[in-house]
Design a protein around this motif. Structure first.
Motif, short mmCIF file in Angstrom:
data_model
loop_
_atom_site.label_atom_id
_atom_site.label_comp_id
_atom_site.label_asym_id
_atom_site.label_seq_id
_atom_site.Cartn_x
_atom_site.Cartn_y
_atom_site.Cartn_z
N CYS A 52 26.71 46.21 50.46
CA CYS A 52 28.16 46.05 50.63
C CYS A 52 28.75 45.15 49.55
O CYS A 52 29.85 45.40 49.06
CB CYS A 52 28.47 45.49 52.01
N PHE A 53 28.00 44.11 49.18
CA PHE A 53 28.51 43.11 48.25
C PHE A 53 28.75 43.68 46.85
O PHE A 53 29.82 43.49 46.27
CB PHE A 53 27.54 41.92 48.17
N ILE A 54 27.77 44.38 46.29
CA ILE A 54 27.87 44.83 44.89
C ILE A 54 29.07 45.77 44.69
O ILE A 54 29.92 45.51 43.84
CB ILE A 54 26.55 45.45 44.40
N PRO A 55 29.18 46.88 45.45
CA PRO A 55 30.35 47.74 45.22
C PRO A 55 31.67 47.08 45.59
O PRO A 55 32.70 47.35 44.96
CB PRO A 55 30.08 48.98 46.07
N SER A 56 31.65 46.17 46.57
CA SER A 56 32.89 45.47 46.94
C SER A 56 33.34 44.53 45.82
O SER A 56 34.54 44.44 45.52
CB SER A 56 32.69 44.67 48.23
N VAL A 57 32.40 43.87 45.18
CA VAL A 57 32.73 43.00 44.05
C VAL A 57 33.28 43.85 42.90
O VAL A 57 34.25 43.47 42.23
CB VAL A 57 31.51 42.17 43.59
N GLU A 58 32.67 45.00 42.67
CA GLU A 58 33.17 45.89 41.61
C GLU A 58 34.60 46.34 41.89
O GLU A 58 35.44 46.35 40.98
CB GLU A 58 32.24 47.10 41.46
N ILE A 59 34.90 46.67 43.14
CA ILE A 59 36.27 47.06 43.51
C ILE A 59 37.22 45.87 43.36
O ILE A 59 38.34 46.01 42.86
CB ILE A 59 36.32 47.58 44.97
N ALA A 60 36.78 44.68 43.76
CA ALA A 60 37.61 43.48 43.62
C ALA A 60 37.92 43.20 42.14
O ALA A 60 39.04 42.82 41.79
CB ALA A 60 36.92 42.27 44.26
N ILE A 61 36.93 43.40 41.29
CA ILE A 61 37.16 43.22 39.86
C ILE A 61 38.18 44.23 39.34
O ILE A 61 39.09 43.86 38.58
CB ILE A 61 35.82 43.32 39.08
N VAL A 62 38.07 45.47 39.77
CA VAL A 62 39.05 46.49 39.38
C VAL A 62 40.45 46.06 39.79
O VAL A 62 41.39 46.11 38.98
CB VAL A 62 38.71 47.87 39.99
N LEU A 63 40.60 45.61 41.02
CA LEU A 63 41.92 45.16 41.49
C LEU A 63 42.41 43.98 40.67
O LEU A 63 43.60 43.92 40.32
CB LEU A 63 41.86 44.81 42.98
N GLY A 64 41.53 43.05 40.36
CA GLY A 64 41.91 41.90 39.54
C GLY A 64 42.33 42.30 38.14
O GLY A 64 43.26 41.71 37.56
N LEU A 65 41.67 43.29 37.58
CA LEU A 65 42.00 43.74 36.21
C LEU A 65 43.34 44.46 36.15
O LEU A 65 43.97 44.51 35.10
CB LEU A 65 40.89 44.65 35.68
N LEU A 66 43.78 45.00 37.26
CA LEU A 66 45.04 45.76 37.28
C LEU A 66 46.28 44.89 37.11
O LEU A 66 47.31 45.38 36.66
CB LEU A 66 45.15 46.55 38.60
N PHE A 67 46.18 43.63 37.45
CA PHE A 67 47.35 42.76 37.44
C PHE A 67 47.18 41.64 36.41
O PHE A 67 46.16 40.97 36.37
CB PHE A 67 47.59 42.16 38.84
#
Length: 149
Positions: A52-67
């Motif tokens: 759960c952690f690895i893909p969730s961190v990847e998604i969080a990074i994507v969201l952070g990169l968007l803004f």
């Protein structure tokens, strides 16, 4: 200055595509991802957390990169994650583990370990450059081989 912004924006776009693709691939083939994690050289008791952690961190990074407001911290998180993956890949290449399946998602999982190492190294390099360019965005007088730009 404009070239650095274009480079940084392109790097951010590549990181978004990379992390979105790999995280979604892991979620879409969750059983396969968990199976691969269970075959990693660390205890299987880590699998529920890591799956759960690895893909969730990847998604969080994507969201952070968007803004723009969160892009700086997301670039550092991207760099940290890519360095960690590169170190792990290096250990595989150096023979520290007997057998290690790739638990990456998407097209990255089709790379052999040497290709994977250079793929990761490429992302470490461009992410580092993007961070440096962002941190020096107000510095127009850079010296290059003794000449001022």
């Amino acid at each position: 200055m404009r070239n650095r912004k274009i480079f940084t924006d392109l790097t951010v776009a590549l990181l978004i595509v990379l992390f979105l693709h790999t995280s979604l691939s892991k979620f879409l083939d969750f059983k396969g991802f968990v199976f691969d994690l269970n075959n990693q050289p660390f205890p299987n008791s880590y699998t529920p957390f890591l799956s759960c952690f690895i893909p969730s961190v990847e998604i969080a990074i994507v969201l952070g990169l968007l803004f723009e407001k969160t892009r700086g911290i997301a670039l550092f998180a991207s760099l940290f994650l890519m360095v960690a993956f590169t170190i792990y890949t290096s250990l595989v290449l150096l023979g520290f583990f007997d057998y290690v399946p790739c638990s990456c998602g998407g097209v990255v999982s089709y790379l052999n370990w040497t290709q994977h190492f250079f793929f990761n190294l490429f992302f470490v390099a461009i992410t580092t450059a993007a961070i440096l360019f962002r941190n020096n965005k107000n510095s127009d007088n850079l010296t290059f081989y003794g000449t001022e730009k």
